[in-house]
Design a protein around this motif. Structure first.
Motif, PDB file in Angstrom:
ATOM      1  N   TYR A 133      -8.461   0.799  -1.575  1.00 31.68           N
ATOM      2  CA  TYR A 133      -7.815   0.890  -0.301  1.00 31.68           C
ATOM      3  C   TYR A 133      -7.841  -0.137   0.654  1.00 31.68           C
ATOM      4  O   TYR A 133      -8.656  -1.036   0.357  1.00 31.68           O
ATOM      5  CB  TYR A 133      -8.087   2.201   0.489  1.00 31.68           C
TER       6      TYR A 133
ATOM      7  N   ALA B  50      -2.846  -4.287   5.506  1.00 36.02           N
ATOM      8  CA  ALA B  50      -1.812  -3.393   5.199  1.00 36.02           C
ATOM      9  C   ALA B  50      -0.580  -3.451   5.971  1.00 36.02           C
ATOM     10  O   ALA B  50       0.444  -2.813   6.120  1.00 36.02           O
ATOM     11  CB  ALA B  50      -2.223  -1.833   5.451  1.00 36.02           C
TER      12      ALA B  50
ATOM     13  N   VAL C 253       0.828  -1.036  -0.180  1.00 37.91           N
ATOM     14  CA  VAL C 253      -0.017   0.087   0.056  1.00 37.91           C
ATOM     15  C   VAL C 253       0.686   1.269   0.208  1.00 37.91           C
ATOM     16  O   VAL C 253       2.081   1.060   0.220  1.00 37.91           O
ATOM     17  CB  VAL C 253      -0.794  -0.070   1.271  1.00 37.91           C
TER      18      VAL C 253
ATOM     19  N   VAL D  98      -4.018   0.923  -2.091  1.00 35.04           N
ATOM     20  CA  VAL D  98      -3.190  -0.239  -2.929  1.00 35.04           C
ATOM     21  C   VAL D  98      -2.448  -0.068  -3.919  1.00 35.04           C
ATOM     22  O   VAL D  98      -3.092   0.530  -5.021  1.00 35.04           O
ATOM     23  CB  VAL D  98      -4.423  -1.624  -2.884  1.00 35.04           C
TER      24      VAL D  98
ATOM     25  N   ASN E 195      -2.825   4.990   2.144  1.00 36.13           N
ATOM     26  CA  ASN E 195      -3.339   3.506   2.422  1.00 36.13           C
ATOM     27  C   ASN E 195      -3.801   2.701   1.113  1.00 36.13           C
ATOM     28  O   ASN E 195      -4.530   1.956   0.947  1.00 36.13           O
ATOM     29  CB  ASN E 195      -4.514   3.335   3.364  1.00 36.13           C
TER      30      ASN E 195
ATOM     31  N   ASP F 215       3.430  -2.899   5.156  1.00 33.36           N
ATOM     32  CA  ASP F 215       3.930  -1.600   5.154  1.00 33.36           C
ATOM     33  C   ASP F 215       3.652  -0.824   6.196  1.00 33.36           C
ATOM     34  O   ASP F 215       4.359   0.284   6.481  1.00 33.36           O
ATOM     35  CB  ASP F 215       3.369  -0.689   3.750  1.00 33.36           C
TER      36      ASP F 215
END
Length: 504
Positions: free
Chosen positions: A447, A453, A432, A439, A437, A456
């Motif tokens: 998102y 997520a 992401v 993608v 946020n 990251d």
């Protein structure tokens, strides 16, 4: 604006609440896709045993980033109304089921607020199996064959189920996922739990609270129970700023070494003992000795755990994102299991109950698990530290897997990966953009929020409702600025954002 939310757990609630509080200028149509019968609680906060406590203090469990006491204030309201006479609104650690009630009601309030502005919140009791970009829109395709167009889609898939490490699903006596703990658990025979993490502790406490008399074994590879939560110490703003500046500006290649040096310096300045640090992170201390020792330190200002968490919380997300990928992978492989016991501690009341059970012999903790096999005549053999242990009932509390491709969330992610709409992250979830946020893939408007997520955004922070709420607010701000779905400007990006800041 048409917004789809895939998943109806706590992350979805933070998103709808953030949207409702943003006073959108246009009518918003929100579609929540969730096959569970009840929206809000997700997997962790279902109707459950009173003994299953949230491991974070109530003051840190708000769904509103800017109002961390929202849950506490709600507790006082419901306690004053007499609706839940057994609730102590001032208790530091609250039952998980009660937080589930809070989530359901905040979701209802947010939906009502959006409706008052001319918007709608619709619920589709089905799983989304695919997201398809078509003519500037994102189409969701559900397991029931329904297709809907949206301007933006946010995936709130929650935490994957426990890992079936030894391929035991379907075997009599194996409970693949013991949540909710209100489901019947055996009360008259020995129980073995695979794992010694917070989920394993929840199971043990639920059994002990309901009078389980037969032995309970927690068995894992390292045998480490979660640490006992300390009261955090106040951190000097100058000290916090020094660490934050280092995280922002140190070149990634030197960041891990620099941060470790600064943390060691800060811990020493607060009087933290290197011996205590080493003991907390080592394998081999008896479970009873470890719990008793840490219970005696819950209010100690020189306890390193009381210093570490308030130092790391403000910068944890950015630190993780700026570390080189190989450093993140190495950390997860070599250190994460032990560090997770510190970053995800258990409430002192839970620890005290475990200590009593450890001392009277009704609870055992074993390390060194290397194999679990089904026995031909029924039951299981667990091999740990070179010894074989028989188990008739085996409850699975192993750490979460990647999303299972046989489940709806894993199937959806597989479909997105096939078409380049999402890229699996070697550290978990999907890639992401750290700032938004969004993608990273071939379509914008898609998102990820929460555990998805985690590659990251390190999940120790992303797993906090306050942290997720801050991210939800950023997604809402992004989609309300009018970003246009279609081809993603990030589609050809081969590197992650470096040096991004949470303040924009």
């Amino acid at each position: 604006m048409r917004l789809a939310i895939i998943g109806g757990g706590a992350s979805a609630v933070t998103l709808v609440d953030a949207l409702a509080r943003s006073a959108p200028k246009e009518k918003v149509r929100v579609s929540i896709f969730e096959p569970r019968a009840v929206l809000g609680p997700g997997r962790p906060y279902q109707e459950d045993a009173d003994s299953a406590l949230i491991n974070r203090p109530a003051d840190a469990m708000s769904i509103r980033h800017a109002d961390p006491l929202d849950f506490r204030n709600w507790l006082r309201e419901v306690a004053g109304s007499g609706e839940f006479p057994s609730v102590d609104p001032e208790a530091r650690f609250q039952p998980r089921w009660l937080f589930g009630v809070y989530l359901r009601r905040r979701l209802a309030s947010a939906a009502a607020r959006l409706a008052a502005g001319g918007g709608t919140v619709d619920v589709c009791a089905a799983a989304v199996e695919d997201v398809i970009p078509v003519d500037g829109q994102l189409l969701t395709l559900t397991s029931t064959g329904v297709t809907q167009p949206h301007d933006h889609v946010v995936m709130c898939l929650g935490t994957p189920r426990p890992a079936d490490i030894y391929g035991l699903s379907g075997r009599p006596g194996f409970v693949a996922d013991p949540y909710p703990l209100t489901e019947p658990l055996p009360t008259g025979e020995p129980v073995t739990v695979l794992g010694s993490n917070l989920s394993a502790v929840d199971i043990a406490v639920a059994l002990l609270r309901r009078g389980h008399t037969a032995p309970i074994r927690l068995m894992s590879r390292n045998g480490l129970l979660p640490s006992v939560r300390c009261r955090p110490v106040a951190i000097d703003p100058v000290e916090a700023d020094r660490l934050a500046e280092a995280v922002r500006h140190t070149p990634p290649a030197a960041l891990w070494t620099t941060v470790r040096r600064l943390l060691r310096s800060s811990l020493a300045a607060h009087g933290a003992s290197p011996d205590e640090i080493a003991l907390d992170l080592a394998v081999g201390e008896s479970a009873a000795g470890r719990v008793a020792r840490q219970l005696g330190r819950t209010d100690a200002a020189d306890c390193w755990r009381a210093v570490l968490l308030p130092l790391l919380d403000p910068v944890g997300e950015l630190l993780w994102q700026r570390l080189p990928l190989h450093t993140r992978e190495s950390f997860l492989r070599r250190h994460n299991t032990r560090i997770a016991t510190v970053l995800n501690p258990m409430p002192p009341a839970t620890a005290a109950l475990l200590l009593e059970a450890l001392r009277n012999g009704s609870l055992e903790v074993h390390s060194g698990v290397t194999a679990v096999t089904a026995r031909p005549g029924g039951g299981f053999t667990v091999t740990a530290a070179g010894q074989e242990h028989r188990a008739g009932v085996l409850l699975n509390a192993a750490r979460a897997t990647p999303y299972d491709p046989e489940e709806s969330a894993g199937w959806l992610l597989g479909r997105l990966a096939e078409r380049g709409l999402a890229r699996p992250h070697p550290c978990g979830g999907v890639y992401v953009d750290f700032t938004t946020n969004q993608v990273l893939g071939r379509a914008s408007g898609l998102y990820a929020l929460g555990h998805l997520a985690s590659g990251d955004i390190y999940y120790a922070n992303a797993g906090s409702l306050l942290g997720i709420s801050a991210r939800a607010e950023r997604i809402v701000a992004r989609i309300q600025r009018g970003s246009t779905p279609g081809t993603s400007p990030l589609a050809t990006s081969s590197t992650l954002t470096i040096g991004g800041r949470l303040d924009g």
